[in-house]
Design a protein around this motif. Structure first.
Motif, mmCIF file in Angstrom:
data_model
loop_
_atom_site.group_PDB
_atom_site.id
_atom_site.type_symbol
_atom_site.label_atom_id
_atom_site.label_comp_id
_atom_site.label_asym_id
_atom_site.label_seq_id
_atom_site.Cartn_x
_atom_site.Cartn_y
_atom_site.Cartn_z
ATOM 1 N N ALA A 1 1.174 11.584 -5.517
ATOM 2 C CA ALA A 1 2.104 10.740 -6.264
ATOM 3 C C ALA A 1 1.400 9.944 -7.348
ATOM 4 C CB ALA A 1 2.825 9.790 -5.318
ATOM 5 N N ASP A 2 2.227 9.586 -8.316
ATOM 6 C CA ASP A 2 1.864 8.629 -9.348
ATOM 7 C C ASP A 2 0.924 9.150 -10.419
ATOM 8 O OD1 ASP A 2 2.174 5.361 -7.753
ATOM 9 O OD2 ASP A 2 3.604 6.919 -8.294
ATOM 10 N N ALA A 3 1.094 10.411 -10.795
ATOM 11 C CA ALA A 3 0.472 10.849 -12.046
ATOM 12 C C ALA A 3 1.213 10.143 -13.178
ATOM 13 C CB ALA A 3 0.583 12.359 -12.195
ATOM 14 N N LYS A 4 0.491 9.683 -14.175
ATOM 15 C CA LYS A 4 1.085 8.850 -15.222
ATOM 16 C C LYS A 4 1.481 9.645 -16.457
ATOM 17 C CE LYS A 4 0.565 5.039 -12.899
ATOM 18 N NZ LYS A 4 -0.199 5.526 -11.734
ATOM 19 N N PHE A 5 1.309 10.940 -16.435
ATOM 20 C CA PHE A 5 1.705 11.728 -17.586
ATOM 21 C C PHE A 5 2.320 13.022 -17.104
ATOM 22 C CE2 PHE A 5 -1.751 14.675 -17.039
ATOM 23 C CZ PHE A 5 -2.771 13.918 -16.493
ATOM 24 N N TRP A 6 2.970 13.710 -18.050
ATOM 25 C CA TRP A 6 3.670 14.952 -17.736
ATOM 26 C C TRP A 6 3.319 16.007 -18.776
ATOM 27 C CZ3 TRP A 6 6.174 17.076 -13.888
ATOM 28 C CH2 TRP A 6 6.904 18.239 -14.131
ATOM 29 N N PRO A 7 3.082 17.267 -18.381
ATOM 30 C CA PRO A 7 2.994 17.739 -16.997
ATOM 31 C C PRO A 7 1.657 17.368 -16.368
ATOM 32 C CG PRO A 7 2.565 19.535 -18.486
ATOM 33 C CD PRO A 7 2.909 18.360 -19.345
ATOM 34 N N ALA A 8 1.598 17.393 -15.040
ATOM 35 C CA ALA A 8 0.380 17.007 -14.337
ATOM 36 C C ALA A 8 0.084 18.027 -13.247
ATOM 37 C CB ALA A 8 0.530 15.609 -13.736
ATOM 38 N N SER B 1 6.293 5.629 0.450
ATOM 39 C CA SER B 1 6.573 4.228 0.753
ATOM 40 C C SER B 1 7.672 3.725 -0.168
ATOM 41 C CB SER B 1 5.308 3.392 0.600
ATOM 42 O OG SER B 1 4.760 3.571 -0.680
ATOM 43 N N GLY B 2 8.312 2.696 0.223
ATOM 44 C CA GLY B 2 9.557 2.271 -0.387
ATOM 45 C C GLY B 2 9.477 1.699 -1.778
ATOM 46 N N GLN C 1 0.846 -1.189 0.000
ATOM 47 C CA GLN C 1 0.000 0.000 0.000
ATOM 48 C C GLN C 1 0.880 1.238 0.000
ATOM 49 O OE1 GLN C 1 -2.936 0.035 3.075
ATOM 50 N NE2 GLN C 1 -3.580 2.122 2.643
ATOM 51 N N VAL C 2 0.560 2.195 -0.843
ATOM 52 C CA VAL C 2 1.336 3.421 -0.930
ATOM 53 C C VAL C 2 0.992 4.331 0.232
ATOM 54 C CG1 VAL C 2 1.779 5.483 -2.281
ATOM 55 C CG2 VAL C 2 1.499 3.273 -3.429
ATOM 56 N N ARG C 3 2.006 4.882 0.853
ATOM 57 C CA ARG C 3 1.791 5.818 1.951
ATOM 58 C C ARG C 3 2.687 7.030 1.741
ATOM 59 N NH1 ARG C 3 3.619 5.757 7.769
ATOM 60 N NH2 ARG C 3 2.052 6.933 8.925
ATOM 61 N N LEU C 4 2.089 8.216 1.853
ATOM 62 C CA LEU C 4 2.826 9.467 1.725
ATOM 63 C C LEU C 4 2.685 10.237 3.033
ATOM 64 C CD1 LEU C 4 1.552 10.596 -1.801
ATOM 65 C CD2 LEU C 4 3.631 9.325 -1.287
ATOM 66 N N VAL C 5 3.790 10.697 3.588
ATOM 67 C CA VAL C 5 3.768 11.413 4.856
ATOM 68 C C VAL C 5 4.513 12.729 4.691
ATOM 69 C CG1 VAL C 5 4.371 11.377 7.289
ATOM 70 C CG2 VAL C 5 3.668 9.259 6.148
ATOM 71 N N GLU C 6 3.790 13.832 4.904
ATOM 72 C CA GLU C 6 4.399 15.166 4.807
ATOM 73 C C GLU C 6 4.935 15.602 6.172
ATOM 74 O OE1 GLU C 6 0.615 15.300 2.169
ATOM 75 O OE2 GLU C 6 1.190 14.538 4.147
ATOM 76 N N SER C 7 5.940 16.453 6.131
ATOM 77 C CA SER C 7 6.476 17.065 7.347
ATOM 78 C C SER C 7 7.115 18.395 6.980
ATOM 79 C CB SER C 7 7.508 16.151 8.019
ATOM 80 O OG SER C 7 8.602 15.914 7.159
ATOM 81 N N GLY C 8 7.394 19.200 8.010
ATOM 82 C CA GLY C 8 8.102 20.452 7.788
ATOM 83 C C GLY C 8 7.247 21.694 7.838
ATOM 84 N N GLY C 9 5.940 21.530 7.994
ATOM 85 C CA GLY C 9 5.088 22.704 8.084
ATOM 86 C C GLY C 9 5.281 23.414 9.411
ATOM 87 N N GLY C 10 4.669 24.592 9.526
ATOM 88 C CA GLY C 10 4.773 25.344 10.762
ATOM 89 C C GLY C 10 4.344 26.771 10.583
ATOM 90 N N LEU C 11 4.686 27.578 11.586
ATOM 91 C CA LEU C 11 4.356 29.001 11.589
ATOM 92 C C LEU C 11 5.617 29.793 11.281
ATOM 93 C CD1 LEU C 11 2.474 31.403 12.248
ATOM 94 C CD2 LEU C 11 3.147 31.129 14.648
ATOM 95 N N VAL C 12 5.524 30.714 10.341
ATOM 96 C CA VAL C 12 6.676 31.513 9.942
ATOM 97 C C VAL C 12 6.205 32.928 9.616
ATOM 98 C CG1 VAL C 12 6.497 30.854 7.513
ATOM 99 C CG2 VAL C 12 8.726 31.542 8.443
ATOM 100 N N GLN C 13 7.073 33.882 9.826
ATOM 101 C CA GLN C 13 6.739 35.262 9.474
ATOM 102 C C GLN C 13 6.882 35.487 7.972
ATOM 103 O OE1 GLN C 13 9.246 37.766 11.939
ATOM 104 N NE2 GLN C 13 7.564 38.028 13.414
#
Length: 122
Positions: free
Chosen positions: A96-103, A25-26, A1-13
């Protein structure tokens, strides 16, 4: 199963920078992209990168300020965001995994992460 995990967000000026990461996923993925959704607005395209990372496209609103990249050896995609503005405030999601470019259409992507909040104060 494909899993995508985002990080790095936050509060910034305003004028500050953030770097978002999307750990996949691997396995190799095709075209990947970033989208964002602000409160009360529809989800919008931010940037996309080709499977080998040699091509990228950006929304006009972020062109020149944001840079998308990927490290296929680490199954990770990045979004470097510089000179942030209050209007960049949104939940940012990787896809992830759009099958054409650009997407740049969200319907082109098969898999989505949960999103990470980015808040830019004025």
């Amino acid at each position: 199963q494909v899993r995508l995990v985002e990080s790095g967000g936050g509060l910034v000026q305003a004028g500050g920078s953030l770097r978002l990461s999307c750990a996949a996923s691997g396995r190799a993925h095709y075209v990947m992209g970033w989208f964002r959704q602000a409160p009360g607005k529809e989800r919008e395209f931010v940037a996309a990168i080709s499977s080998r990372g040699n091509q990228a496209i950006y929304a006009d609103s972020v062109k020149g300020r944001f840079t998308i990249s990927r490290d296929n050896a680490k199954y990770t995609m990045y979004l470097q965001m510089n000179n942030l503005k209050p209007e960049d405030t949104a939940v940012y999601s990787c896809a992830a995994d759009a099958k054409f470019w650009p997407a740049s259409n969200d319907e082109a992507y098969d898999y989505w992460g949960q999103g990470t909040q980015v808040t830019v104060s004025s």
